[in-house]
Scaffold this active site. Structure first.
Site, short mmCIF file in Angstrom:
data_model
loop_
_atom_site.label_atom_id
_atom_site.label_comp_id
_atom_site.label_asym_id
_atom_site.label_seq_id
_atom_site.Cartn_x
_atom_site.Cartn_y
_atom_site.Cartn_z
N GLU A 111 -3.00 -90.15 29.78
CA GLU A 111 -1.93 -91.13 29.92
C GLU A 111 -2.54 -92.44 30.44
O GLU A 111 -2.30 -93.50 29.89
CB GLU A 111 -0.85 -90.61 30.87
CG GLU A 111 0.28 -91.61 31.10
CD GLU A 111 1.48 -91.04 31.84
OE1 GLU A 111 1.68 -89.82 31.85
OE2 GLU A 111 2.23 -91.84 32.43
N ARG B 82 8.01 -88.24 41.26
CA ARG B 82 8.51 -87.00 40.66
C ARG B 82 8.45 -85.84 41.66
O ARG B 82 9.26 -84.93 41.61
CB ARG B 82 7.77 -86.66 39.36
CG ARG B 82 8.49 -85.63 38.51
CD ARG B 82 7.90 -85.47 37.12
NE ARG B 82 8.43 -86.42 36.17
CZ ARG B 82 9.60 -86.26 35.50
NH1 ARG B 82 10.32 -85.16 35.65
NH2 ARG B 82 10.01 -87.19 34.67
N GLU C 140 6.77 -79.99 29.41
CA GLU C 140 6.28 -79.71 30.76
C GLU C 140 7.01 -78.59 31.50
O GLU C 140 6.37 -77.82 32.22
CB GLU C 140 6.37 -80.97 31.62
CG GLU C 140 5.48 -82.10 31.20
CD GLU C 140 5.85 -83.38 31.91
OE1 GLU C 140 6.88 -83.99 31.52
OE2 GLU C 140 5.17 -83.76 32.86
N1 MTE Z 1 1.02 -79.34 24.26
C1 MTE Z 1 -0.21 -79.40 23.72
N2 MTE Z 1 -0.55 -78.51 22.80
N3 MTE Z 1 -1.13 -80.32 24.14
C2 MTE Z 1 -0.82 -81.23 25.13
O1 MTE Z 1 -1.66 -82.06 25.48
N4 MTE Z 1 0.88 -82.05 26.71
C3 MTE Z 1 2.06 -81.69 27.49
C4 MTE Z 1 3.17 -81.15 26.59
N5 MTE Z 1 2.65 -80.16 25.69
C5 MTE Z 1 0.48 -81.19 25.70
C6 MTE Z 1 1.38 -80.22 25.20
C7 MTE Z 1 2.59 -82.80 28.26
S1 MTE Z 1 1.85 -83.17 29.73
C8 MTE Z 1 3.68 -83.51 27.85
S2 MTE Z 1 4.31 -84.74 28.81
C9 MTE Z 1 4.36 -83.24 26.58
O2 MTE Z 1 3.69 -82.23 25.83
C10 MTE Z 1 4.44 -84.51 25.77
O3 MTE Z 1 4.95 -84.34 24.52
P1 MTE Z 1 6.52 -84.42 24.19
O4 MTE Z 1 7.06 -85.54 25.01
O5 MTE Z 1 6.56 -84.66 22.77
O6 MTE Z 1 7.08 -83.11 24.61
N1 HPA Z 2 6.46 -88.47 33.87
C1 HPA Z 2 5.31 -88.47 33.19
N2 HPA Z 2 4.56 -89.52 33.03
C2 HPA Z 2 4.98 -90.66 33.56
C3 HPA Z 2 6.18 -90.74 34.27
C4 HPA Z 2 6.97 -89.58 34.42
O1 HPA Z 2 8.04 -89.57 35.03
N3 HPA Z 2 6.30 -91.99 34.70
C5 HPA Z 2 5.22 -92.65 34.26
N4 HPA Z 2 4.42 -91.85 33.57
MO1 MOS Z 3 2.76 -85.38 30.56
S1 MOS Z 3 1.91 -85.10 32.40
O1 MOS Z 3 4.00 -86.39 31.21
O2 MOS Z 3 1.60 -86.41 29.87
#
Ligand code: MTE
Ligand code: HPA
Ligand code: MOS
Length: 757
Positions: free
Chosen positions: A226, A304, A707
């Site tokens: 990120e 958070r 998550e």
């Molecule tokens: N799944 C896979 N396979 N690889 C990843 O890096 N990241 C996770 C989750 N699932 C991740 C994953 C994290 S930290 C987040 S925030 C969400 O996917 C982000 O994707 P989304 O917002 O589309 O759910």
């Molecule tokens: N979640 C995950 N990533 C983020 C957030 C949050 O609330 N705010 C800024 N980056």
């Molecule tokens: Mo997920 S830790 O919000 O990239």
């Protein structure tokens, strides 16, 4: 619908940064980093390194024409160390050579003289020294001060939770090359194209529009990309711009582990007050966040933690404080759960300690305090469509918890060296970026003359299957075959200023924007169909499975013909849409508001067996009831639950970030830092979707899933602790995650002598 990346993944054809065919004259960059956690740079000598055959340049602070500054939330992070070094692995220079071998050899010949300063390693040390990233924050509800006296039981204690290395399969990397007219293109393994573009522009001292950032997909991010993809992209960009050649920088696994930030370790002081009938009356906690050497996203992670301080429970009087402590470690960063796991662990630890002290089962306390419909969180939002109790009760019934309890008890009477533990873990996780302004998504949809469709959104595919979901949403909206779509790379020239793909909100935000774009296109197509069919009202037109219907009756007009006619009529076949989550708001002055679009709930049942002779354990069973809303892709979503669960179990058990007094990681490669593998996976693993109301703010009612399920891993920790207490009832309750095998073994016998007396 299978994941659209399946075919290329399985065949090894998926393209990541290191798979982009190199352009002619590409140089390989190798980072020269600080060997010390804290010190003053007295001198650097590149002369010998520059003599190495193949070396074309060494980039350092003096090459920066813009600002040596890549901080996002706070401007406190240098791209390369200039006068001081603040952590082991802090970049000092980038060696660029024709081959990686030459670059590495040259890096080994750089001479740096650093005057060593005292490093601060733990959050508690930093707190004592008043070293903070940002001022501490507190969420308050009710009045703890006056309520303590009404509590029948008051339990106090301390807890610790370690950090976690991301171990994304693709290490950090970027490939940058100069374009005409002083422009630059950067392929970056990032979750946040905008952050890379913004920081690179600042470092180079050129405007953002001259930098194009492109991400095809990334090989996992888990939050680790990120903010932390930015330095490598900026370094490659700076070198490419300065040397006027393409530069590729891909960290080795060891470099990645040593140089990048991780999940934040936290230390806690807690105090819990219960009524006679085990209702939580009061809860106070001080959380000491180990932020590392600069802010990164720590202030947001801290937020958070505050939001999830009361987890799945209703707490009428609470005071939750987080201190973001500045230490000499790599800047700790986003990691799946983003500060919530820490806040949710410590209240669970408090409940465990209360249960042990009062001689009751922890489940009793958990159950009596679960959130109910309308209950308010300390930040004032009310729990709406609250499924906490529904998940708990469904898990209890469907998984036969009563029977499991007696089986575990029976096993424990019959065995002396092996003990089993059973836990339930209730999950509640808020969906939305806690910073309201980040909750926006965009999508650009083109329909081509042949009836096929291209989609670009602000979201980054990192294995979570978001592009598949977006494609499904578009195909459903237009009612045409999924085969007609391609999802293109995430690119700042096509989608500007995207929020990072994070907070589990990528699918909701960018999927909703995609639906909006498709709906706008659909309206225009219907207008054209209306004319062609000499119909009166476009509302009478419908597209179903690629055929046009009028007043419910099938016509001869097909999708392809309609697209052709629309273009002929000079009606736009492209649309760019913007979605911003409605309803949400938050006031930082009062720390109250309605920050989340909705909450995700669930309950995990966990059974473990501890080998009390060796301190090892097996996770026998994890059975989960999970609130998916109405999932549009259960295969992908269950994959997310299983992956997150394993990552959560790893966090709570075998993944240990041991840091020595000099700020050096002790386990700094994958032969010593262990993540769960297939043998560590629960023998029985079951995920049952809860039948719930689809939430209007979720993509087609399909709730965010990225998550939340990570937190189910917390259940494993307490199941192990319960098994350990079966072996040694006098066990000192040291609430220190992760419960590694070593820690398990040592604590099992810590008080064992007393027991034998
Ligand atoms: N799944 C896979 N396979 N690889 C990843 O890096 N990241 C996770 C989750 N699932 C991740 C994953 C994290 S930290 C987040 S925030 C969400 O996917 C982000 O994707 P989304 O917002 O589309 O759910
Ligand atoms: N979640 C995950 N990533 C983020 C957030 C949050 O609330 N705010 C800024 N980056
Ligand atoms: Mo997920 S830790 O919000 O990239």
């Amino acid at each position: 619908m299978i994941n659209i990346d399946s075919r290329t993944h399985v065949r090894g054809e998926s393209i990541y940064v290191n798979d982009i065919p190199p352009r002619e004259d590409t140089l390989i960059g190798v980072v020269f980093a600080s060997p010390l956690a804290h010190g003053r740079i007295k001198s650097i000598d590149f002369s010998e390194a520059l003599q190495v055959d193949g070396v074309e340049g060494i980039i350092s602070a003096k090459d920066i024409k813009g600002e040596n500054q890549i901080g996002g939330i706070i401007q406190d992070e240098e791209l390369v160390a200039d006068k001081t070094v603040d952590y082991i692995g802090m970049p000092i220079a980038l060696v660029c050579a024709k081959t990686g071998r030459a670059a590495r050899k040259a890096a080994s010949k750089i001479k740096v003289d650093i005057e060593e300063l005292h490093p601060i390693v733990t959050a508690r040390e930093a707190h004592a020294a008043k070293k903070f990233i940002v001022p501490s924050r507190t969420f308050k509800t009710g009045d703890t001060d006056s309520e303590w006296k009404n509590c029948a039981h008051v339990i106090e204690g301390q807890a610790e939770m370690g950090g976690q290395e991301h171990v994304y399969l693709e290490t950090q990397g970027a490939y940058a090359y100069p374009m005409e007219n002083d422009c630059l293109k950067i392929h970056s393994s990032t979750q946040a194209t905008k952050y890379v573009q913004r920081a690179a522009a600042k470092v180079l001292g050129i405007p953002m529009h001259r930098i194009e950032v492109d991400v095809n997909r990334i090989g996992g991010g888990f939050g680790g990309k990120e903010d932390q993809a930015t330095p490598w992209a900026c370094l490659a960009g700076l070198a490419a711009y300065t040397l006027k050649k393409p530069v590729k920088l891909v960290l080795s696994r060891a470099e990645d582990i040593r140089m990048t930030g991780k999940r934040h370790p936290y230390s806690f002081d807690f105090k819990l007050g219960l009524s006679k009938d085990l209702k939580i009356l009061c809860y106070e906690v001080q959380c000491f966040q180990n932020a590392g050497a600069c802010a990164d996203v720590s202030p947001a992670v801290m937020e958070r933690t505050l939001f999830h301080g009361t987890a799945s429970y209703f707490v009428p009087n609470a005071r939750i404080t987080v201190h973001s402590c500045k230490t000499n470690l790599p800047p700790n960063t986003a990691f799946r759960g983003f500060g919530a796991p820490q806040g949710m662990f410590v209240i669970e630890a408090a409940l465990m300690k209360a249960a042990a002290t009062l001689g009751v089962d922890m489940m009793e306390i958990q159950k009596r305090n679960l959130l109910s419909e309308g209950d308010r969180f300390p930040y004032d939002q009310a729990a709406k469509n609250c499924n906490a109790r529904k998940c708990w009760d469904t898990a209890w019934e469907t998984f036969g918890v009563e029977k499991l309890k007696s089986e575990v008890a029976d096993f424990n009477t019959k065995n002396t060296l092996f003990k089993k533990g059973l836990s339930l873990y209730p999950l509640c996780f808020g969906i939305s970026f806690t910073k309201t302004s980040l909750n926006q998504g965009r999508s650009l949809v083109h329909i081509y003359s042949d009836g096929t469709v291209s989609i670009t959104t602000g979201v980054v595919e990192m294995g979570q299957g978001v592009n598949t979901k977006i494609l499904q949403a578009a195909a459903l909206t237009l009612s045409i075959s999924p085969k007609r779509f391609t999802i293109h790379s995430t690119n700042t020239s096509r989608i500007a200023n995207p929020s990072p793909t994070a907070a589990s909100s990528g699918a909701d935000l960018n999927g909703k924007a995609t639906i909006m774009a498709c709906q706008a296109l659909l309206a225009r197509l219907k207008g054209v169909a209306c004319q062609e069919l000499r119909a009166q009202d476009p509302d009478d037109i419908e597209i179903k499975d690629e055929v046009i219907y009028h007043k419910g009756k099938k016509t001869d007009l097909t999708w392809e013909r309609l697209v052709f006619l629309t273009e002929e009529a000079r009606v736009a076949l492209s649309e760019h849409a913007h979605y911003a989550t409605p309803i949400i708001h938050f006031n930082k002055a009062t720390e109250k508001g309605h920050p989340f679009a909705y909450h995700v709930y669930g309950t995990a049942v966990t059974v473990v067996t501890v080998d009390c002779l060796r301190g090892t354990y097996n996770v026998d069973l994890v059975k989960i009831v999970h609130d998916f809303g109405s999932s549009i892709n259960l295969d992908i979503d269950i994959g997310q639950v299983e992956g997150a669960l394993l990552q959560g179990i790893g966090l709570m058990t075998i993944e240990e970030l041991l840091i020595d007094q000099k700020g050096k990681l002790v386990y700094d490669d994958l032969s010593s830092y262990k993540v769960p593998d297939i043998y560590f996976t629960p023998q029985t693993l079951e995920v049952n979707p809860l039948d719930t109301k689809p939430d209007a703010l979720a993509l087609l009612g399909s709730k965010a899933v990225g998550e939340p399920p990570l937190m189910y891993g917390i259940g494993t920790y307490f199941a192990i602790l319960k098994a350990m207490r079966e072996f040694n009832p006098q066990l000192k309750l040291e609430l220190w995650a992760p419960m590694t095998h070593q820690k398990c073994l040592m604590s099992l016998y810590d008080n064992y002598g007393d027991l034998l007396k």
